[in-house]
Design an enzyme around this catalytic site. Structure first.
Site, PDB file in Angstrom:
ATOM      1  N   HIS A 139      46.719  68.509  47.185  1.00 54.11           N
ATOM      2  CA  HIS A 139      47.692  67.761  46.364  1.00 54.11           C
ATOM      3  C   HIS A 139      47.294  66.788  45.689  1.00 54.11           C
ATOM      4  CE1 HIS A 139      50.540  71.022  47.641  1.00 54.11           C
ATOM      5  NE2 HIS A 139      51.009  70.280  48.746  1.00 54.11           N
ATOM      6  N   HIS A 213      57.087  70.442  43.811  1.00 55.07           N
ATOM      7  CA  HIS A 213      57.259  70.697  45.180  1.00 55.07           C
ATOM      8  C   HIS A 213      58.723  70.520  45.918  1.00 55.07           C
ATOM      9  CE1 HIS A 213      55.596  71.129  49.332  1.00 55.07           C
ATOM     10  NE2 HIS A 213      54.448  71.140  48.858  1.00 55.07           N
ATOM     11  N   GLU A 350      55.933  77.128  44.792  1.00 58.01           N
ATOM     12  CA  GLU A 350      55.290  76.059  43.921  1.00 58.01           C
ATOM     13  C   GLU A 350      54.492  77.071  43.129  1.00 58.01           C
ATOM     14  OE1 GLU A 350      53.138  73.417  46.917  1.00 58.01           O
ATOM     15  OE2 GLU A 350      54.474  74.813  48.245  1.00 58.01           O
TER      16      GLU A 350
HETATM   17  C1  GLA Z   1      51.858  73.297  50.484  1.00 54.79           C
HETATM   18  C2  GLA Z   1      50.783  73.578  51.194  1.00 54.79           C
HETATM   19  C3  GLA Z   1      51.185  73.690  52.447  1.00 54.79           C
HETATM   20  C4  GLA Z   1      51.656  72.126  52.809  1.00 54.79           C
HETATM   21  C5  GLA Z   1      52.838  71.661  51.923  1.00 54.79           C
HETATM   22  C6  GLA Z   1      53.064  70.304  52.112  1.00 54.79           C
HETATM   23  O1  GLA Z   1      52.753  73.992  50.552  1.00 54.79           O
HETATM   24  O2  GLA Z   1      50.324  74.689  50.951  1.00 54.79           O
HETATM   25  O3  GLA Z   1      50.071  73.836  53.498  1.00 54.79           O
HETATM   26  O4  GLA Z   1      50.750  71.144  52.564  1.00 54.79           O
HETATM   27  O5  GLA Z   1      52.313  71.860  50.708  1.00 54.79           O
HETATM   28  O6  GLA Z   1      53.444  69.794  53.587  1.00 54.79           O
END
Ligand code: GLA
Length: 385
Positions: A139, A213, A350
């Protein structure tokens, strides 16, 4: 005795006072909600004022967002009986989001999901990024990632209730090249859609992968896990991952696997199956390749919660969607109204480009070049059944 018309005037005055006392618009008389946008101060961060924006459509659906991290704090939508509930995890105050390890409600960038070994090569140059997920960059890095910076916010004038956030990510920020100007807007329309528009430009070639998110629980946030929700994901293929949750490069058919969610399926039905991909993800945490015939909007997923009847549909111009079932939530985050966010208390959808695309030339490209404008759109549509 007061003349009749004065009594009427006086009671109208009292009625107005009562309404304004509750923060309701006097002019709208008996309507129960304030259609439009309201702003209020919400604290400061990095010495800059944070503003809370409340968007309300004519049916009373309400979305709250702020210019810290372009975070969505709440989404209040009706169930099949018209009963409103807040269906996303979040916090009551700004402080709850600092820090925000699960990225609750946040806008993610520059690069949503993982970049393997925190490195990529572009035009012959190798870039090194901060690692925050074992060997990977997750991220966008550690410090100045899009979920942790103060954006400029501007309420949309006229038309539908909406807000536009802009941010300049400087050349070299978190190791990425180029000065990137990002613009994200949230608009709530009367079709009960929350429309997210993304735009970005750069002065040097750079990878970019933006996503939202939000953590959904259609029964109401903080009340239960999401295992009895039903989910449909419009994807015949997904990108399987290795032990570090990095795509292997394969586009694997979902057919015959617990990732076949092409027809509406209880999330809990197979989430703990002894299938390698689910074991690696500790549940669903996978990028699905959205079925689409052409460019433009395509349905990514539809979630349904049987007791409330709430339905969430997500459509997007993006090629992928990460279906994440909150496997890493572990009760250490306490959110709104003291609700403890336990494992699988929410799911995320997402919309995105595929994880680690900068290291996978066979995937759709995430490279934005000078002179180009990156544009994408995702719609979250709320209804009931
Ligand atoms: C995304 C990632 C997950 C996790 C979340 C945040 O979905 O793929 O593995 O990192 O973000 O916790």
């Amino acid at each position: 005795m007061m003349p009749r018309h004065l009594v009427t005037l006086f009671s109208a005055f009292l009625f107005g006072l009562t309404l304004s006392f509750f923060g309701l618009p006097v002019a709208q008389g008996a309507t129960k909600h304030h259609h439009g946008i309201q702003t209020q101060p919400f604290g400061t961060q990095d010495g800059r004022p944070i503003t809370l924006y409340t968007l309300t459509n004519s049916h009373g659906l309400e979305v709250r967002t702020m210019n810290y991290g372009a975070i969505i704090l709440s989404m209040r939508v009706p169930d099949r009986k018209g009963q409103m509930a807040d269906i996303v995890l979040g916090h009551d105050a700004l402080e709850g989001y600092i820090p925000n390890p699960p990225y609750i409600g946040a806008l993610i960038g520059r690069y949503g999901n993982r970049i393997a070994n925190g490195t990529f090569t572009l035009d012959g140059k190798t870039y090194t990024l901060p690692k925050n997920d074992g060997p990977n960059t997750l991220h966008g890095g550690i410090k100045r990632t899009f979920d942790k910076v103060v954006w400029d916010g501007e309420a949309k004038k006229g038309g539908k209730p909406g807000v536009t956030f802009t941010y300049l990510s400087k050349d070299g920020e978190e190791g990425f090249p180029g000065n990137v100007k990002v613009k994200v807007s949230y608009t709530l329309n009367d079709k009960n859609e929350l429309v997210v528009d993304y735009e970005a430009t750069t002065d040097k070639a750079t990878p970019i992968n933006l996503t939202q998110h939000s953590y959904f629980n259609l029964a109401g946030e903080g009340t239960s896990d999401i295992l009895s929700h039903e989910i449909m994901i419009n994807a015949d293929r997904f990108t399987p991952v290795d032990k570090n949750l990095i795509p292997t490069g394969e586009l694997r058919p979902v057919k015959g696997t617990p990732l076949d969610l092409t027809t509406s399926t209880k999330i809990g039905a197979r989430i703990d199956d002894d299938y390698e991909q689910l074991v690696l993800g500790h549940g669903y945490d996978h990028n699905f390749v959205i079925n689409r015939k052409e460019d433009g909007m395509a349905l990514a997923a539809r979630a349904y919660e049987p007791t409330s009847g709430r339905v969430l549909e997500v459509s997007t111009t993006q090629p992928g969607v990460q279906f994440y079932t909150g496997n890493f939530l572990d009760g250490t985050v306490t959110g709104k109204q003291g609700h403890v966010y336990k494992r699988r208390y929410a799911f995320c959808l997402e919309t995105q480009h595929f994880p680690d695309s900068p290291n996978h030339p066979e995937f759709p490209s995430t490279i934005l070049k000078p002179g180009e404008t990156f544009q994408s759109k995702t719609i979250f549509k709320f209804s009931t059944r």
